[in-house]
Scaffold this motif. Structure first.
Motif, PDB file in Angstrom:
ATOM      1  N   GLY A 123       0.897  -1.230   0.017  1.00 44.37           N
ATOM      2  CA  GLY A 123       0.088   0.077   0.078  1.00 44.37           C
ATOM      3  C   GLY A 123       0.832   1.288  -0.111  1.00 44.37           C
ATOM      4  N   VAL A 124       2.028   1.310  -0.150  1.00 46.81           N
ATOM      5  CA  VAL A 124       2.954   2.526   0.007  1.00 46.81           C
ATOM      6  C   VAL A 124       4.066   2.656  -1.093  1.00 46.81           C
ATOM      7  N   ASN A 125       4.212   3.522  -1.811  1.00 46.65           N
ATOM      8  CA  ASN A 125       5.244   3.556  -2.699  1.00 46.65           C
ATOM      9  C   ASN A 125       6.575   4.225  -1.980  1.00 46.65           C
ATOM     10  N   PRO A 126       7.414   3.134  -1.750  1.00 46.37           N
ATOM     11  CA  PRO A 126       8.652   3.982  -0.839  1.00 46.37           C
ATOM     12  C   PRO A 126       9.470   4.860  -1.310  1.00 46.37           C
ATOM     13  N   MET A 127       9.246   5.339  -2.734  1.00 48.23           N
ATOM     14  CA  MET A 127       9.845   6.454  -3.295  1.00 48.23           C
ATOM     15  C   MET A 127       9.448   7.746  -2.844  1.00 48.23           C
ATOM     16  N   THR A 128       8.037   7.776  -2.374  1.00 50.95           N
ATOM     17  CA  THR A 128       7.366   8.957  -1.997  1.00 50.95           C
ATOM     18  C   THR A 128       7.995   9.582  -0.587  1.00 50.95           C
ATOM     19  N   TYR A 129       8.313   8.509   0.271  1.00 52.92           N
ATOM     20  CA  TYR A 129       9.011   9.050   1.531  1.00 52.92           C
ATOM     21  C   TYR A 129      10.360   9.662   1.274  1.00 52.92           C
ATOM     22  N   LEU A 130      11.070   8.983   0.091  1.00 53.37           N
ATOM     23  CA  LEU A 130      12.476   9.482  -0.016  1.00 53.37           C
ATOM     24  C   LEU A 130      12.330  10.995  -0.593  1.00 53.37           C
ATOM     25  N   VAL A 131      11.397  11.104  -1.494  1.00 51.98           N
ATOM     26  CA  VAL A 131      11.239  12.470  -2.384  1.00 51.98           C
ATOM     27  C   VAL A 131      10.803  13.326  -1.290  1.00 51.98           C
ATOM     28  N   GLU A 132       9.643  13.141  -0.855  1.00 60.12           N
ATOM     29  CA  GLU A 132       8.820  13.958   0.332  1.00 60.12           C
ATOM     30  C   GLU A 132      10.173  14.666   1.382  1.00 60.12           C
ATOM     31  N   ASP A 133      11.157  13.681   1.531  1.00 58.81           N
ATOM     32  CA  ASP A 133      12.023  13.977   2.705  1.00 58.81           C
ATOM     33  C   ASP A 133      13.121  14.808   2.173  1.00 58.81           C
ATOM     34  N   VAL A 134      13.881  14.291   1.162  1.00 62.08           N
ATOM     35  CA  VAL A 134      15.092  14.773   0.644  1.00 62.08           C
ATOM     36  C   VAL A 134      14.877  15.861  -0.371  1.00 62.08           C
ATOM     37  N   VAL A 135      14.023  15.824  -1.320  1.00 60.82           N
ATOM     38  CA  VAL A 135      13.397  16.569  -2.212  1.00 60.82           C
ATOM     39  C   VAL A 135      12.731  17.891  -1.716  1.00 60.82           C
ATOM     40  N   GLU A 136      11.556  17.571  -1.391  1.00 63.80           N
ATOM     41  CA  GLU A 136      10.523  18.504  -0.843  1.00 63.80           C
ATOM     42  C   GLU A 136      10.896  19.054   0.717  1.00 63.80           C
ATOM     43  N   HIS A 137      11.627  18.334   1.279  1.00 66.02           N
ATOM     44  CA  HIS A 137      12.062  18.826   2.704  1.00 66.02           C
ATOM     45  C   HIS A 137      10.805  18.699   3.606  1.00 66.02           C
ATOM     46  N   ARG A 138      10.024  17.880   3.393  1.00 67.29           N
ATOM     47  CA  ARG A 138       8.863  17.808   4.376  1.00 67.29           C
ATOM     48  C   ARG A 138       8.756  16.474   4.809  1.00 67.29           C
ATOM     49  N   PRO A 139       9.329  15.575   5.496  1.00 66.63           N
ATOM     50  CA  PRO A 139       9.360  14.455   5.847  1.00 66.63           C
ATOM     51  C   PRO A 139       7.765  13.922   6.424  1.00 66.63           C
ATOM     52  N   LEU A 140       7.398  12.706   5.880  1.00 61.75           N
ATOM     53  CA  LEU A 140       6.175  12.453   5.932  1.00 61.75           C
ATOM     54  C   LEU A 140       6.032  11.613   7.535  1.00 61.75           C
ATOM     55  N   PRO A 141       4.898  11.759   7.877  1.00 57.78           N
ATOM     56  CA  PRO A 141       4.647  11.092   9.190  1.00 57.78           C
ATOM     57  C   PRO A 141       4.931   9.610   9.178  1.00 57.78           C
ATOM     58  N   PRO A 142       5.218   8.928  10.361  1.00 57.00           N
ATOM     59  CA  PRO A 142       5.582   7.535  10.317  1.00 57.00           C
ATOM     60  C   PRO A 142       4.522   6.585   9.981  1.00 57.00           C
ATOM     61  N   ARG A 143       4.849   5.530   9.159  1.00 51.27           N
ATOM     62  CA  ARG A 143       3.537   4.932   8.779  1.00 51.27           C
ATOM     63  C   ARG A 143       4.182   3.309   8.511  1.00 51.27           C
ATOM     64  N   THR A 144       3.516   2.088   8.976  1.00 57.23           N
ATOM     65  CA  THR A 144       3.738   0.871   8.474  1.00 57.23           C
ATOM     66  C   THR A 144       2.876   0.352   7.356  1.00 57.23           C
ATOM     67  N   ALA A 145       3.460   0.046   6.265  1.00 57.16           N
ATOM     68  CA  ALA A 145       2.639  -0.557   5.097  1.00 57.16           C
ATOM     69  C   ALA A 145       1.766  -1.770   5.496  1.00 57.16           C
ATOM     70  N   ASP A 146       0.621  -1.917   5.686  1.00 59.77           N
ATOM     71  CA  ASP A 146       0.012  -3.046   6.155  1.00 59.77           C
ATOM     72  C   ASP A 146      -1.064  -3.558   5.259  1.00 59.77           C
ATOM     73  N   ARG A 147      -1.193  -3.257   4.117  1.00 56.59           N
ATOM     74  CA  ARG A 147      -2.139  -3.931   3.568  1.00 56.59           C
ATOM     75  C   ARG A 147      -1.704  -5.329   2.931  1.00 56.59           C
ATOM     76  N   LYS A 148      -2.406  -6.662   3.025  1.00 55.38           N
ATOM     77  CA  LYS A 148      -2.075  -7.874   2.798  1.00 55.38           C
ATOM     78  C   LYS A 148      -1.879  -8.236   1.518  1.00 55.38           C
ATOM     79  N   ALA A 149      -0.829  -8.634   0.812  1.00 56.70           N
ATOM     80  CA  ALA A 149      -0.673  -8.647  -0.550  1.00 56.70           C
ATOM     81  C   ALA A 149       0.485  -9.700  -0.854  1.00 56.70           C
ATOM     82  N   LEU A 150       0.044 -10.356  -2.041  1.00 52.57           N
ATOM     83  CA  LEU A 150       0.969 -11.455  -2.490  1.00 52.57           C
ATOM     84  C   LEU A 150       2.090 -10.678  -3.326  1.00 52.57           C
ATOM     85  N   TYR A 151       3.548 -10.827  -2.997  1.00 51.81           N
ATOM     86  CA  TYR A 151       4.458 -10.267  -4.011  1.00 51.81           C
ATOM     87  C   TYR A 151       5.099 -11.665  -4.759  1.00 51.81           C
ATOM     88  N   THR A 152       4.990 -11.453  -5.778  1.00 50.86           N
ATOM     89  CA  THR A 152       5.487 -12.843  -6.784  1.00 50.86           C
ATOM     90  C   THR A 152       5.996 -12.608  -8.055  1.00 50.86           C
TER      91      THR A 152
END
Length: 221
Positions: A123-152
């Motif tokens: 449920g989370v694009n990890p690049m969003t956290y990098l860009v918002e933090d390093v490029v936009e200088h506005r770190p996002l609030p802590p979150r645990t990606a918790d949607r159940k899914a199968l990666y294969t």
């Protein structure tokens, strides 16, 4: 036997003896984390491994996982990262002993993992956290990606061959719900050559597992 062989060969280097952590591929866990520039562990995600690759050149890389939060493992990972004054992405390989249930952290990769796309499935694009933090200088609030899914990245029938009844039912349910992500299958990339290569990749997986890991073993070897 190995120790005696090394002594007989006059090996004079260091010899490391490690504890053997019991269990097959399904005892492995993957953790992806991002620590922002303020030192906050702002993104975490865990996945339960179903199957790892067994070809010698890619041995141990998960090729099928189910995303699900694991509070115990996440707590250890977050405390470890904070103790190091860490910044950026981190990828942990973790194994839970099949007999004792004890958790062992095997390694920390100071980067995002090759199969980090499972975070997207959760449920989370990890690049969003990098860009918002390093490029936009506005770190996002802590979150645990918790949607159940199968990666294969392997064919469904191949994966099911290595699963127990409960895991097969779980995988079937995720397919039924459409909660499956495969980074090799991009619906926007339907060029004929791309489709052919995708099919060839799936076929290579079948051949590779037949050669290197034809059936599930207690220890994954």
């Amino acid at each position: 036997d190995l120790y005696r062989t090394l002594v007989a060969a006059r090996f004079d280097g260091q010899f490391v003896v490690q504890e053997f952590v019991r269990g097959d591929d399904s005892c492995m866990r993957s953790v992806t984390a991002y620590v922002d520039t303020e030192g906050t562990v702002s993104l975490t995600c865990t996945a339960r491994v179903l199957l790892q690759e067994h070809e010698p050149s890619t041995l141990g890389i998960p090729c099928a996982m189910i995303t699900e939060p694991d509070p115990e493992i996440l707590d250890h990972a977050e405390r470890f990262l904070r103790s190091l004054d860490y910044r950026g992405f981190a990828n942990f390989d973790v194994k839970r002993d099949s007999v004792t249930g004890k958790v062992s952290f095997l390694e920390l990769n100071p980067r995002i993992g090759r199969n980090h796309f499972y975070v997207q499935g959760a449920g989370v694009n990890p690049m969003t956290y990098l860009v918002e933090d390093v490029v936009e200088h506005r770190p996002l609030p802590p979150r645990t990606a918790d949607r159940k899914a199968l990666y294969t990245v392997v064919p469904r029938r191949l994966l099911q061959r290595y699963l127990g009844a409960a895991e097969r039912a779980e995988v079937d349910e995720l397919y039924r719900r459409g909660a499956v992500v495969n980074p090799l299958l991009n619906p926007r990339d339907r060029h004929p050559l791309r489709v052919v290569r995708q099919r060839m990749t799936m076929r290579r997986y079948v051949t590779s597992f037949a050669r290197h890991y034809p059936r599930t073993t207690e220890n994954g070897f």
